[in-house]
Design a protein around this motif. Structure first.
Motif, PDB file in Angstrom:
ATOM      1  N   THR A 260       0.839  -1.198   0.000  1.00  0.00           N
ATOM      2  CA  THR A 260       0.000   0.000   0.000  1.00  0.00           C
ATOM      3  C   THR A 260       0.876   1.250   0.000  1.00  0.00           C
ATOM      4  O   THR A 260       0.543   2.254  -0.637  1.00  0.00           O
ATOM      5  CB  THR A 260      -0.946  -0.004   1.210  1.00  0.00           C
ATOM      6  N   ASP A 264       0.901   4.203  -2.722  1.00  0.00           N
ATOM      7  CA  ASP A 264       0.852   5.617  -2.344  1.00  0.00           C
ATOM      8  C   ASP A 264       1.985   6.399  -3.007  1.00  0.00           C
ATOM      9  O   ASP A 264       1.815   7.567  -3.381  1.00  0.00           O
ATOM     10  CB  ASP A 264       0.938   5.757  -0.825  1.00  0.00           C
ATOM     11  N   ASN A 279      -9.666   6.100  -9.057  1.00  0.00           N
ATOM     12  CA  ASN A 279     -10.361   5.817  -7.805  1.00  0.00           C
ATOM     13  C   ASN A 279      -9.551   6.288  -6.602  1.00  0.00           C
ATOM     14  O   ASN A 279      -8.417   5.867  -6.401  1.00  0.00           O
ATOM     15  CB  ASN A 279     -10.636   4.311  -7.723  1.00  0.00           C
ATOM     16  N   ARG A 280     -10.123   7.178  -5.796  1.00  0.00           N
ATOM     17  CA  ARG A 280      -9.512   7.717  -4.580  1.00  0.00           C
ATOM     18  C   ARG A 280      -8.143   8.340  -4.823  1.00  0.00           C
ATOM     19  O   ARG A 280      -7.245   8.286  -3.974  1.00  0.00           O
ATOM     20  CB  ARG A 280      -9.417   6.650  -3.498  1.00  0.00           C
ATOM     21  N   TYR A 282      -5.767   7.393  -6.830  1.00  0.00           N
ATOM     22  CA  TYR A 282      -4.709   6.514  -7.318  1.00  0.00           C
ATOM     23  C   TYR A 282      -4.650   6.559  -8.843  1.00  0.00           C
ATOM     24  O   TYR A 282      -5.631   6.893  -9.515  1.00  0.00           O
ATOM     25  CB  TYR A 282      -4.935   5.074  -6.835  1.00  0.00           C
ATOM     26  N   MET A 314      -4.940  -2.235   4.727  1.00  0.00           N
ATOM     27  CA  MET A 314      -6.237  -1.741   4.274  1.00  0.00           C
ATOM     28  C   MET A 314      -6.608  -0.516   5.106  1.00  0.00           C
ATOM     29  O   MET A 314      -6.984  -0.671   6.284  1.00  0.00           O
ATOM     30  CB  MET A 314      -7.303  -2.828   4.425  1.00  0.00           C
ATOM     31  N   PRO A 315      -6.476   0.684   4.571  1.00  0.00           N
ATOM     32  CA  PRO A 315      -6.828   1.882   5.343  1.00  0.00           C
ATOM     33  C   PRO A 315      -8.260   1.790   5.881  1.00  0.00           C
ATOM     34  O   PRO A 315      -9.201   1.556   5.131  1.00  0.00           O
ATOM     35  CB  PRO A 315      -6.690   3.011   4.315  1.00  0.00           C
ATOM     36  N   ASP A 318     -10.819  -1.268   5.196  1.00  0.00           N
ATOM     37  CA  ASP A 318     -11.700  -1.333   4.032  1.00  0.00           C
ATOM     38  C   ASP A 318     -11.097  -2.228   2.953  1.00  0.00           C
ATOM     39  O   ASP A 318     -10.145  -1.844   2.288  1.00  0.00           O
ATOM     40  CB  ASP A 318     -11.933   0.082   3.493  1.00  0.00           C
ATOM     41  N   THR A 320     -12.424  -2.924   0.207  1.00  0.00           N
ATOM     42  CA  THR A 320     -12.742  -2.394  -1.119  1.00  0.00           C
ATOM     43  C   THR A 320     -11.849  -1.216  -1.500  1.00  0.00           C
ATOM     44  O   THR A 320     -12.024  -0.635  -2.569  1.00  0.00           O
ATOM     45  CB  THR A 320     -14.212  -1.943  -1.179  1.00  0.00           C
ATOM     46  N   HIS A 321     -10.909  -0.854  -0.624  1.00  0.00           N
ATOM     47  CA  HIS A 321      -9.919   0.171  -0.959  1.00  0.00           C
ATOM     48  C   HIS A 321      -9.193  -0.250  -2.237  1.00  0.00           C
ATOM     49  O   HIS A 321      -8.971  -1.451  -2.466  1.00  0.00           O
ATOM     50  CB  HIS A 321      -8.937   0.322   0.203  1.00  0.00           C
ATOM     51  N   PRO A 322      -8.829   0.676  -3.128  1.00  0.00           N
ATOM     52  CA  PRO A 322      -8.247   0.299  -4.426  1.00  0.00           C
ATOM     53  C   PRO A 322      -7.062  -0.649  -4.353  1.00  0.00           C
ATOM     54  O   PRO A 322      -6.924  -1.527  -5.214  1.00  0.00           O
ATOM     55  CB  PRO A 322      -7.830   1.647  -5.022  1.00  0.00           C
ATOM     56  N   ASP A 325      -8.245  -4.186  -3.122  1.00  0.00           N
ATOM     57  CA  ASP A 325      -9.222  -4.638  -4.105  1.00  0.00           C
ATOM     58  C   ASP A 325      -8.531  -5.124  -5.372  1.00  0.00           C
ATOM     59  O   ASP A 325      -8.820  -6.217  -5.882  1.00  0.00           O
ATOM     60  CB  ASP A 325     -10.193  -3.503  -4.418  1.00  0.00           C
TER      61      ASP A 325
END
Length: 460
Positions: A260, A264, A279-280, A282, A314-315, A318, A320-322, A325
């Motif tokens: 992750t 980032d 998405n978000r 990224y 997983m922040p 979650d 479903t975080h990119p 996921d």
């Protein structure tokens, strides 16, 4: 085309702008209207400040005809638009030889352990192509970790790519270090991204204490290091692992933490280049960037293998975080770590069926399924207890079994060989259940269930 040995001496000085750690410049095109520089090429930026000449290493991260963007490794402080640039004609390379075992490097390949210089050792490009699928061998061998929740319930298989899904604050690095310390791989390659000094020192100490540092290569990016070095860590680790597997025939286990943080870093560079976010925030090709690294896991025909075990945080928990996921679509399962234990219900190894009962003991499949069945029943009994329902004698036995299961198997500090874990599973079952309650093959019960438990039933 790449620069030849004479072209790298050419200096360019048409710097257009400096934005953050990005230097944008213009270079002339060749006769065919193509850039003289390749994506990923390294460059040296020389800048004079207060009478001192400084050199900065940079890498090409964007090509737009004659306009080129360079990511400066150590930051652009001290650079000006009057600086001169020369390209080296090759991308980032990693030192590869038997002498790198036991050594620790930065994201640029510089020695972090102050050991002997490796400047004269052979080097390999870190951005090579992935393996021809025709040369891949179907996964069929197990990598033992001595972690019962992995070895018994979700085996780690050679050539597998699998993440540890967790959240900030969980002991995922402790688990990763324990796996590295006990895994039966020939070579261990570790890549740390965004580590604190304490994390780095803990990994080094764990490997040293377990006696595996001599067969380990470490690539470390600390949180205070330039962001571009974070992007190089997985490529450095995987390029070296691939060479050990192909040229030396070694079984290589690659440990990466935290992917992750890698994503980032990709996002940060994308923002600097003014890419349209997805998405978000990224980058749009996040899936491709992750897959390019994970797909280097392989069992090579006639050679060794590369297995990848990574950490993906997983922040906010979650899934479903990119990052988790996309990772889930690429990898072959996951280990789900939360509340300090490996969750048997959230974890999955999609390749375990290739080794369970084939490379492992005949009772492995049966004991795995039976233990999970009783643990699931113990969770249901715990819910009944929480809602103040009356518990039967069988429910009380299930609760006691569940407590023992968590203590003996789920705790990440639990460490034992696979056969010892299977024997302990039989003993645990015998403590709380009758042989006819196990619903297992009678031949396996007769062979593996402790004789004392069978005799007590016969006498009753």
């Amino acid at each position: 085309m790449s620069l030849n040995s004479s072209q790298w001496l050419v200096r360019y000085s048409r710097i257009l702008e400096i934005v953050g750690d990005i230097v944008k410049l213009e270079v002339p095109l060749n006769d065919q209207g193509q850039s003289r520089v390749c994506f990923g090429d390294l460059a040296i930026i020389e800048s004079e400040s207060y009478g001192h000449l400084g050199s900065f290493l940079a890498q090409v991260i964007l090509l737009e005809q004659s306009h080129i963007s360079l990511q400066v490794f150590s930051g652009t402080k001290g650079l000006s638009t009057h600086s001169s640039i020369r390209f080296l004609g090759h991308s980032m390379e990693a030192v590869f030889s038997p002498h790198i075992l036991g050594r620790i490097f930065t994201g640029t390949g510089a020695a972090l352990d102050h050991g002997p210089s490796l400047a004269d050792e052979p080097k390999v490009a870190i951005d090579g192509p992935t393996v021809n699928p025709a040369r891949r061998v179907l996964a069929s061998k197990m990598i033992r970790t001595n972690v019962p929740m992995i070895d018994v319930f979700n085996c780690l298989v050679e050539s597998q790519k699998i993440p540890i899904f967790s959240v900030a604050g969980e002991p995922y690095n402790t688990l990763l270090a324990q796996i590295g310390a006990h895994a039966d791989a020939d070579i261990l390659v570790f890549g740390g991204i965004g580590l604190t000094f304490d994390d780095y020192y803990a990994f080094r100490g764990a490997f040293d204490e377990a006696g595996v540092l001599a067969k380990t290569v470490m690539y470390i990016h600390q949180g205070s290091d330039p962001v571009v070095e974070a992007l190089l860590i997985p490529d450095m680790a995987l390029a070296v692992a691939e060479r050990f597997a192909v040229e030396e025939g070694k079984r290589v286990l690659v440990l990466l933490t935290d992917m992750t943080a890698y994503a980032d870093a990709l996002k940060e560079v994308g923002i600097a280049l003014e890419h349209v976010p997805s998405n978000r925030g990224y980058i749009g090709d996040l899936y491709s960037q992750l897959a390019k690294r994970y797909e280097r896991a392989c069992d090579y025909q006639g050679a060794g293998s590369v297995t990848i075990l990574s950490v993906t945080t997983m922040p906010g928990g979650d899934v479903t975080h990119p990052v988790p996921d996309n990772t889930g679509y690429i990898t072959e399962g996951q280990f789900y770590l939360h509340d300090g234990v490996i969750d048997p219900f959230g974890s999955l190894s999609r390749l375990k069926q290739h080794v369970i009962g084939k490379e492992t003991r005949e009772d492995h499949g049966q004991i795995m399924n039976t233990m999970i069945r009783f643990y699931a029943a113990s969770e249901e009994a715990a819910q009944k207890q929480a809602m103040s329902f009356d518990l039967s004698e069988y429910d009380k036995r299930l609760l006691a079994f569940g407590a023992q299961f968590r203590e003996r198997f789920m705790d990440i500090s639990a460490s034992m060989p696979l056969e010892a874990a299977l024997d302990l599973s039989w003993s645990t079952l015998a403590e709380y259940f009758q042989p006819d309650e196990l619903l297992m093959k009678q031949a396996l019960v007769d062979k593996y269930l402790p004789k004392k438990a069978i005799a007590e039933v016969e006498n009753s």
